[in-house]
Design a protein around this motif. Structure first.
Motif, short mmCIF file in Angstrom:
data_model
loop_
_atom_site.label_atom_id
_atom_site.label_comp_id
_atom_site.label_asym_id
_atom_site.label_seq_id
_atom_site.Cartn_x
_atom_site.Cartn_y
_atom_site.Cartn_z
N PHE A 291 0.82 -1.21 0.00
CA PHE A 291 0.00 0.00 0.00
C PHE A 291 0.86 1.27 0.00
O PHE A 291 0.44 2.31 -0.50
CB PHE A 291 -1.00 0.02 1.17
N GLN A 292 2.09 1.19 0.56
CA GLN A 292 2.99 2.33 0.48
C GLN A 292 3.41 2.57 -0.97
O GLN A 292 3.47 3.72 -1.43
CB GLN A 292 4.23 2.10 1.35
N ALA A 293 3.73 1.49 -1.68
CA ALA A 293 4.09 1.62 -3.10
C ALA A 293 2.91 2.14 -3.90
O ALA A 293 3.08 2.97 -4.80
CB ALA A 293 4.54 0.26 -3.63
N ARG A 294 1.71 1.68 -3.56
CA ARG A 294 0.51 2.14 -4.27
C ARG A 294 0.31 3.64 -4.07
O ARG A 294 0.00 4.38 -5.02
CB ARG A 294 -0.71 1.37 -3.75
N ASN A 295 0.50 4.12 -2.84
CA ASN A 295 0.35 5.55 -2.56
C ASN A 295 1.41 6.38 -3.28
O ASN A 295 1.12 7.47 -3.79
CB ASN A 295 0.43 5.80 -1.05
N LEU A 296 2.64 5.85 -3.35
CA LEU A 296 3.71 6.56 -4.06
C LEU A 296 3.39 6.68 -5.55
O LEU A 296 3.58 7.74 -6.16
CB LEU A 296 5.04 5.84 -3.87
N LEU A 297 2.91 5.60 -6.14
CA LEU A 297 2.55 5.63 -7.56
C LEU A 297 1.40 6.61 -7.82
O LEU A 297 1.38 7.30 -8.84
CB LEU A 297 2.17 4.23 -8.04
N SER A 298 0.48 6.68 -6.87
CA SER A 298 -0.62 7.63 -7.00
C SER A 298 -0.10 9.07 -6.98
O SER A 298 -0.51 9.91 -7.78
CB SER A 298 -1.63 7.41 -5.87
N SER A 299 0.84 9.34 -6.05
CA SER A 299 1.43 10.68 -5.99
C SER A 299 2.25 10.99 -7.23
O SER A 299 2.26 12.12 -7.73
CB SER A 299 2.31 10.80 -4.74
N ALA A 300 2.96 9.96 -7.74
CA ALA A 300 3.83 10.16 -8.90
C ALA A 300 3.06 10.57 -10.15
O ALA A 300 3.60 11.26 -11.02
CB ALA A 300 4.62 8.87 -9.16
N ARG A 301 1.80 10.17 -10.24
CA ARG A 301 0.98 10.53 -11.40
C ARG A 301 0.75 12.04 -11.49
O ARG A 301 0.41 12.55 -12.55
CB ARG A 301 -0.35 9.80 -11.35
N LYS A 302 0.94 12.75 -10.38
CA LYS A 302 0.68 14.19 -10.34
C LYS A 302 1.91 15.02 -10.67
O LYS A 302 1.88 16.24 -10.59
CB LYS A 302 0.17 14.58 -8.94
N THR A 303 3.03 14.35 -10.98
CA THR A 303 4.28 15.09 -11.21
C THR A 303 4.92 14.61 -12.51
O THR A 303 4.32 13.89 -13.30
CB THR A 303 5.22 14.93 -10.00
#
Length: 348
Positions: A291-303
């Motif tokens: 879930f930490q990796a999932r959250n990071l990928l979600s944030s990465a989509r915004k940059t």
């Protein structure tokens, strides 16, 4: 990161032996998950010493302990029980003189059947010196059991079980949030679950309950900071930076943690652009929970990749300026301003 197969085998062997009431003669216990380690120590104590612990249980601290004292403890016969238990905490097996090492080799090669000797690494790291014969003897005769942070499914199941024992329920996303806040370690989780249950009488535990009383670990706060940076929410990021200052952590630890998370954000963006998923990111960055990796990928989509690369460079430059110029809080505040400007230029 998943535990190695060998570590799993040693841990499973320990579980089987303890369940059968027949622990082996020699163990080395080490690892981050102190709650689990202490739990197994307590089970072995109850199993072997029973009501006569004053006769059959001996605990030693490593500092000042001699091989002769340890040998005498292991040779002492049990009283009103079948076995004795000897716990040795923070004893560096590989740092003694040659005479002491020879005595340890003799002892560990031929422990009495009635003895159970456990070396526990509390503050020292378990780093066997493969050049020494003593390391071979330990490998041959001991169960070296690592207690790592547990895998995601076990941690989430454990959280739900402990809330249930208090008459509460918690859904999976909220349990994942609690794991992030505590670092996923059972000792911290146990304490925070008690706090949450004392705080609210409501049956269903929500994220708001957790955020109200749980004390987050440094990593959790820095993840929140990078989430706001990726989203361009710099006012919120400034509030989180103030939280970090209030934690009174060493400045070098703060900038190290911030730089690490920005590098993970860059890695997440690269994974996203290459069509890679959560497990790929976990392996690349040694991230423990999916879930930490999932959250990071979600944030990465915004940059973007250039924006993330520039953020990592700015963070590294800030680390250098903290050493050469000083005033860590001012330098970290400047970093946040630079990251905001970096974001503005990337979107221009």
């Amino acid at each position: 990161m998943a535990p190695r197969k060998n570590d799993n085998l040693e841990f499973e062997a320990l579980k089987t032996a303890v369940a059968a009431g027949q622990p082996d003669r020699l163990y080395v216990f080490h690892g981050e998950e102190r709650y689990l380690l202490e739990n197994y120590l307590e089970q072995i104590r109850k199993c072997l010493t029973g009501t006569f612990s004053e006769f059959n249980y001996r605990r030693y601290e490593g500092q000042g302990l001699t091989a002769d004292t340890l040998a005498a403890a292991c040779d002492t016969l049990p009283a009103f029980a079948e076995r004795t238990l000897i716990e040795v905490h923070d004893f560096d097996l590989f740092k003694g003189g040659e005479d002491a090492k020879q005595k340890l080799i003799a002892l560990l090669s031929d422990l009495p059947d009635y003895a159970c000797l456990i070396f526990v690494c509390d503050t020292i790291e378990w780093k066997p010196d493969g050049r020494q014969k003593l390391a071979e003897v330990i490998k041959k005769n001991a169960r070296v059991v690592e207690f790592p942070v547990q895998e995601q499914s076990k941690v989430i199941s454990w959280i739900k079980k402990h809330f249930a024992s208090n008459g509460r329920t918690i859904d999976t996303p909220t349990a994942e949030h609690l794991a992030v806040l505590t670092g996923g370690l059972m000792t911290a989780l146990n304490q925070e679950i008690e706090k949450v249950c004392d705080y609210t009488g409501e049956r269903v535990i929500t994220r708001a309950h957790l955020d109200a009383v749980v004390t987050p670990v440094l990593d959790a706060v820095v993840y929140k900071l990078t989430d706001h940076i990726a989203a361009g929410s710099f006012s919120a990021a400034a509030g989180v930076l103030y939280e970090l200052f209030c934690m009174h952590e060493p400045p070098q630890l703060l900038i190290y943690s911030i730089t690490l998370k920005l590098r993970q954000l860059l890695a997440a963006r690269l994974c996203y652009e290459r069509g890679l998923g959560e497990k790929d990111l976990m392996k690349l960055c040694a991230i423990r929970f999916e879930f930490q990796a999932r959250n990071l990928l979600s944030s990465a989509r915004k940059t973007t990749v250039p924006e993330c690369r520039r953020a990592v460079l700015l963070s590294a430059e800030t680390a250098h300026r903290m050493i050469t110029v000083g005033d860590a809080e001012a330098r970290l505040t400047e970093l946040l301003i630079q990251l905001a400007e970096n974001r503005r230029r990337a979107r221009a």
